[in-house]
Scaffold this motif. Structure first.
Motif, PDB file in Angstrom:
ATOM      1  N   SER A 564       0.655  -1.173   0.131  1.00 46.95           N
ATOM      2  CA  SER A 564      -0.044   0.050  -0.018  1.00 46.95           C
ATOM      3  C   SER A 564       0.940   1.253  -0.062  1.00 46.95           C
ATOM      4  O   SER A 564       0.579   2.206  -0.802  1.00 46.95           O
ATOM      5  CB  SER A 564      -0.831  -0.096   1.055  1.00 46.95           C
ATOM      6  OG  SER A 564      -1.811   1.247   1.041  1.00 46.95           O
ATOM      7  N   ASN A 565       1.766   1.317   0.944  1.00 46.12           N
ATOM      8  CA  ASN A 565       2.810   2.349   0.741  1.00 46.12           C
ATOM      9  C   ASN A 565       3.679   2.745  -0.341  1.00 46.12           C
ATOM     10  O   ASN A 565       4.121   3.440  -0.932  1.00 46.12           O
ATOM     11  CB  ASN A 565       3.793   2.130   2.120  1.00 46.12           C
ATOM     12  CG  ASN A 565       3.219   2.439   3.362  1.00 46.12           C
ATOM     13  OD1 ASN A 565       2.150   2.902   3.511  1.00 46.12           O
ATOM     14  ND2 ASN A 565       3.830   1.855   4.491  1.00 46.12           N
ATOM     15  N   ALA A 568       1.762   4.264  -2.873  1.00 42.75           N
ATOM     16  CA  ALA A 568       1.695   5.854  -2.870  1.00 42.75           C
ATOM     17  C   ALA A 568       2.888   6.459  -2.951  1.00 42.75           C
ATOM     18  O   ALA A 568       3.157   7.649  -3.381  1.00 42.75           O
ATOM     19  CB  ALA A 568       1.084   6.117  -1.396  1.00 42.75           C
ATOM     20  N   LYS A 569       4.015   5.841  -2.426  1.00 40.61           N
ATOM     21  CA  LYS A 569       5.509   6.513  -2.394  1.00 40.61           C
ATOM     22  C   LYS A 569       6.408   5.309  -2.761  1.00 40.61           C
ATOM     23  O   LYS A 569       7.128   4.936  -2.053  1.00 40.61           O
ATOM     24  CB  LYS A 569       5.784   7.055  -1.106  1.00 40.61           C
ATOM     25  CG  LYS A 569       4.894   8.137  -0.622  1.00 40.61           C
ATOM     26  CD  LYS A 569       5.405   8.795   0.602  1.00 40.61           C
ATOM     27  CE  LYS A 569       4.267   9.789   1.210  1.00 40.61           C
ATOM     28  NZ  LYS A 569       4.839  10.556   2.546  1.00 40.61           N
ATOM     29  N   PRO A 615       2.764   9.029  -6.906  1.00 40.97           N
ATOM     30  CA  PRO A 615       1.979   7.649  -6.784  1.00 40.97           C
ATOM     31  C   PRO A 615       1.826   6.804  -8.091  1.00 40.97           C
ATOM     32  O   PRO A 615       1.843   7.454  -9.015  1.00 40.97           O
ATOM     33  CB  PRO A 615       0.570   7.886  -6.109  1.00 40.97           C
ATOM     34  CG  PRO A 615       0.530   9.499  -5.608  1.00 40.97           C
ATOM     35  CD  PRO A 615       1.897  10.247  -6.381  1.00 40.97           C
TER      36      PRO A 615
END
Length: 646
Positions: A564-565, A568-569, A615
């Motif tokens: 998930s992280n 995003a990044k 992202p």
């Protein structure tokens, strides 16, 4: 043609099957839920079975554990009755066939039965019994306790229990009245005399069909999950039904009685036998004629479609081998050949007909709506399904007898729903509502050439980017592949739309190959998101191998924990991921292979793409899945080569 015309044409094609009951193992009577209902008949749920002798004396009364559906004669009024006192001619609820429950209704029943029974011994036996006996009271003698009336005089649920009759006569081999051909013929002749066969045509009805006798009531029970919903209704004479437009209901709607009987009968039969039903929604796909229900299903995945249309002489081993296609091109060519010819070229001549796709839904208790209707030539129907399965194909897995069988193809509608809806409870209202929505949207996408619904795409994307919410890693991997297939179709559609509208974009797309994403790994693709997905898959595969060597294969990898992280990044999270993998960087774990693979991917980044921390788009999932399957295939080949050397 219209829906109504196609229903009538279908009825003419299957009329010979009218009244034939499906086998009903373990039941005391034939189950008529899947039968084509004869004209002037309906399906009737009965749980009380009364057996009589020739004099109308009771021999036995039985109560079935579950209601049995039988074919029962009916009138136009009784088929669509609501609160009005209208009796069925032969089988009815207890309140209509027992004078001790509701006398008015039983008198209505007896009056109608007396009018058509003639000299038929069985019908006379029923008439005599109902006229002088009480089923409610007699049932106690046979160990059945019924309480049709409460202490306050109001009717209970037992008053609504369905009753059917059998009459035993000397030398007669068919005591069950629902199966008696003579009674069926007698009822048809009675109705014909009553409504006047051979009436003079009075013009044409609203459906464009010849009008001989106007239908006054319309059937319900078309869709079992919405039993009171009617497709046509014009019996409301109060309120705003006709105000300002018509003086009476005859001006509002005019349908021929025989046409109405046929259309409703065949629609009920199609829904019972060939519909995809979810809650109050039914999706029906049928061929007008011939072989009405012999069609490729739009709801199956490519593997199951291959099984259903493959040549009969092929073995399961042949089918499984052909499921493991070598490349996307092989898959597209084979699936195209399979669908267009059904495996045998001569079968195409059998399929030159119209195909109808219709969706029915009950928006309220009493109304059944047509929410989607499409009519296609059979060739166009096959081409639409083929296009869907080629565009949304991906490397998927099918479990057969607990064995995982990889295949390239499109996911089933059920897989799409499960991969894009978070709740695990399939009985919840939310799940049912979402299922209805997805099924309808995908049918429109498949046959109307609509874009893939963004809500389904993003629901699936957000669900699979949280792998730690899954109980089983295998389920998550499968859902990732399903979602990749959906996004692949989205990107292909996007590419086609841009090519149709913009010549410069078309030329640019041809040079870069963007949009036409392969289901196999594309080593030359330089899209930033795709490359980051490949990096994540390499880290996942490397750590997974280490965990298996250390005998902890069930422990999730850091790549899964940080997914998930990562979306995003990506740049920051990749640094964190590499740092956490550092203790595993040992030659015995294959570190040099991992580093070489990572270096190869890193070299593909365009200047500035790797350093960017914006992202990722869903394209990274396709890169992740393609790289993962490539790594698995390499490991499999290496394992086989090692066995051969031994």
């Amino acid at each position: 043609m219209t829906l109504w015309s196609n229903l009538l044409a279908t009825y003419d094609a299957v009329e010979s099957a009218s009244g034939i009951l499906a086998e009903s193992e373990g039941m005391s009577a034939g189950d008529a839920r899947t039968a084509l209902v004869p004209l002037n008949y309906m399906t009737f749920k009965s749980q009380l079975h009364v057996t009589l002798n020739a004099d109308g004396g009771v021999i036995n009364i039985e109560k079935d554990k579950k209601p049995v559906t039988v074919l029962a004669p009916c009138t136009e009024e009784s088929k669509g009755r609501t609160s009005k006192v209208v009796a069925n001619p032969l089988f009815d609820k207890l309140m209509y066939v027992d004078l001790n429950v509701e006398e008015e209704k039983t008198h209505c029943y007896l009056e109608q039965l007396n009018d058509w029974k003639g000299n038929n011994a069985k019908l006379n036996a029923v008439f005599q019994y109902v006229s002088h006996h009480s089923i409610w009271k007699d049932s106690e003698r046979f160990g059945i306790k019924l309480e049709p009336c409460h202490a306050d005089g109001k009717l209970s649920a037992d008053a609504n229990i369905g009753v059917r009759f059998s009459v035993i006569l000397p030398g007669d081999m068919c005591p069950d009245l629902q199966d008696d051909a003579d009674i069926r013929q007698q009822w048809q002749e009675y109705v014909g005399d009553r409504i006047g066969h051979g009436s003079v045509q009075q013009g044409y009805d609203e459906m464009g069909k010849p009008l001989f006798l106007r239908a006054r009531n319309y059937p319900k029970k078309i869709l079992a999950t919405a039993g009171n919903a009617k497709l046509i209704s014009s019996n409301d004479a109060d309120g705003f039904t006709f105000r300002g437009r018509f003086a009476n209901k005859d001006e509002a709607l005019c349908v021929d009685l025989m046409s109405s009987e046929k259309a409703h009968a065949v629609l009920q039969w199609l829904i019972a036998n060939n519909a995809k039903i979810q809650d109050t929604q039914a999706i029906v796909v049928w061929r007008v004629a011939p072989n009405v229900t012999e069609l490729v299903s739009p709801f199956q995945d490519s593997f199951d479609i291959g099984l259903s249309v493959m040549d009969d002489e092929k073995t399961n081993a042949d089918i499984l081998r052909e499921a493991e296609f070598a490349s996307g091109r092989d898959y597209a060519q084979m699936f195209s050949k399979l669908l267009r010819g059904y495996g045998k070229p001569e079968r195409m001549k059998q399929h030159e007909s119209r195909v109808v796709i219709a969706i029915f839904d009950s928006a309220s208790t009493g109304r059944l709506s047509v929410t989607y209707y499409k009519e296609l030539d059979h060739h166009d129907y096959i081409e639409s399904i083929l296009q869907w399965h080629v565009d949304s194909s991906w490397t998927l897995t099918k479990y057969i007898d607990d064995a995982a069988v990889p295949f390239i193809g499109a996911p089933s509608v059920r897989d799409i729903i499960d991969a894009s809806y978070s709740a695990s409870d399939r009985t919840s209202e939310g799940y049912k509502k979402y299922t209805r929505y997805v099924e309808k949207q995908l049918v429109e996408c498949m046959f109307n050439n609509n874009a893939m619904p963004s809500s389904i795409l993003w629901n699936g994307y957000h669900k699979v980017t949280r792998p730690m919410a899954y109980d089983k890693a295998g389920t998550w991997f499968h859902h990732v592949d399903v979602v990749c297939g959906l996004w692949r179709k989205h990107y292909i559609e996007e590419w086609r739309r841009s090519n149709r509208t913009d010549k410069r974009q078309r030329d640019k797309s041809k040079q870069s190959g963007k949009g036409m994403i392969s289901m196999k790994l594309e080593p030359e693709r330089t899209d930033r998101d795709y490359l980051y997905g490949r990096l994540l898959a390499l880290a996942d595969a490397y750590e997974g191998k280490v965990l298996r060597n250390e005998k902890v294969p069930d422990r999730p990898t850091n790549a899964m924990k940080l997914m998930s992280n990562f979306s995003a990044k990506p740049n920051t999270t990749w640094g964190t991921l590499v740092h956490q993998l550092t203790p595993y960087f040992k030659p015995e774990f294959g570190y040099y292979w991992f580093q070489n693979e990572v270096d190869e991917v890193m070299s593909m980044f365009k200047p500035g793409d790797y350093e960017s921390n914006k992202p990722l788009t869903p394209l990274y999932l396709l890169g992740y899945s393609a790289q993962r399957h490539e790594s698995m295939e390499r490991a499999r080949l290496a394992k086989e080569a090692k066995k051969l050397q031994q």
